[in-house]
Enzyme design. Structure first.
Site, PDB file in Angstrom:
ATOM      1  N   GLY A  93      -2.982  33.749  61.365  1.00 55.83           N
ATOM      2  CA  GLY A  93      -2.037  32.871  60.698  1.00 55.83           C
ATOM      3  C   GLY A  93      -2.093  31.469  61.286  1.00 55.83           C
ATOM      4  N   GLY A 149      -3.654  37.618  61.128  1.00 53.86           N
ATOM      5  CA  GLY A 149      -3.499  37.566  59.683  1.00 53.86           C
ATOM      6  C   GLY A 149      -4.777  37.866  58.936  1.00 53.86           C
ATOM      7  N   GLU A 172      -1.637  39.352  69.243  1.00 55.28           N
ATOM      8  CA  GLU A 172      -0.271  38.832  69.132  1.00 55.28           C
ATOM      9  C   GLU A 172       0.529  38.921  70.434  1.00 55.28           C
ATOM     10  OE1 GLU A 172      -1.756  39.622  65.101  1.00 55.28           O
ATOM     11  OE2 GLU A 172      -1.750  40.766  66.956  1.00 55.28           O
ATOM     12  N   ASP A 180       1.593  42.523  63.978  1.00 51.64           N
ATOM     13  CA  ASP A 180       2.242  42.603  62.664  1.00 51.64           C
ATOM     14  C   ASP A 180       1.188  42.847  61.588  1.00 51.64           C
ATOM     15  OD1 ASP A 180       1.127  40.046  62.897  1.00 51.64           O
ATOM     16  OD2 ASP A 180       2.664  39.124  61.637  1.00 51.64           O
TER      17      ASP A 180
END
Length: 247
Positions: A93, A149, A172, A180
């Site tokens: 991300g 992501g 992460e 996630d």
């Protein structure tokens, strides 16, 4: 010889169909390029200078496209996703954007400063779900870095193709976050508690190890990727009726 020439020509057609002169989405940033060969969609994540990091504009573009391609009886029988350039499929991300949202909230105390980040995560996780439940096979060619992501964009699809250059990680925890984008779903399903280790440490897997770990479904050497793309183009063009799995 004739078959080999046809294969190379089909592959050139696939790559040239993604030139900027053809159909584009997200035209303000050109972050997503899409081509539409018969019964097929080819999506290029197109932020090579940012390692194709996923931002809010890209998610806002991809989500309605993938939702539209789920129509029963629709023309799309296969979707291929790739990353622009040689360095990354998608490095994760857009951390800079998320940091700016958090900094805005820290400076003002106004919860509205976090709204863009909340919307980004809502749309991103919805996209992950659409990919994981897609009735149309999604093939991701994982060239270069695949993290965060970028894992969410690929790991929930039916076909994930690792190459010699693939570098996978869920890093992460290194920034105080958790794995996630569906990490709590796919990591526990990796063999020998490997997912637990990867989620805690952010350890990188490379090349064939991504297949061995169960993250990728196939391994194709870089030298054969063009031939693979040509084969996918031919398969999609010859497919009629219901979408079928690609094995």
């Amino acid at each position: 010889m004739r078959a080999a020439s046809a294969s190379r020509a089909a592959s050139r057609t696939l790559r040239s169909s993604l030139r900027p002169s053809l159909r584009r989405y997200c035209t303000e940033t050109d972050a997503i390029l899409m081509a539409a060969p018969p019964r097929m969609r080819v999506v290029d994540l197109h932020r090579p200078d940012a390692l194709n990091a996923l931002n809010s504009e890209m998610v806002a573009t991809l989500l309605p496209l993938f939702q539209d391609w789920q129509q029963v009886g629709g023309d799309v029988k296969l979707v291929v996703m790739r990353g622009a350039g040689d360095r990354a499929f998608c490095a994760g991300g857009d951390i800079r954007f998320l940091h700016e949202c958090a900094s805005g909230y820290a400076a003002t105390g106004d919860p509205a400063a976090l709204s863009p980040a909340h919307e980004f995560f809502r749309a991103e996780y919805t996209l992950n779900n659409v990919l994981g439940t897609s009735r149309v096979p999604v093939v991701s060619i994982l060239g270069g870095i695949v993290m965060g992501g970028g894992v969410g964009l690929s790991v929930h699809g039916q076909v994930r193709i690792a190459t010699d250059s693939t570098i996978f990680a869920m890093p992460e925890t290194g920034i105080g976050f958790f794995p996630d984008v569906g990490g709590s779903y796919f990591l526990p399903r990796l063999p020998a508690h490997l997912g637990f280790f990867l989620g805690l440490t952010g350890t990188r897997l490379r090349g064939r190890d991504v297949l061995t770990a169960g993250v990728a479904t196939h391994f194709v050497p870089l030298a054969r990727i063009e031939a693979l793309e040509a084969l996918l183009l031919e398969m999609a063009a010859s497919t009629s009726g219901k979408a079928r799995a690609v094995g």
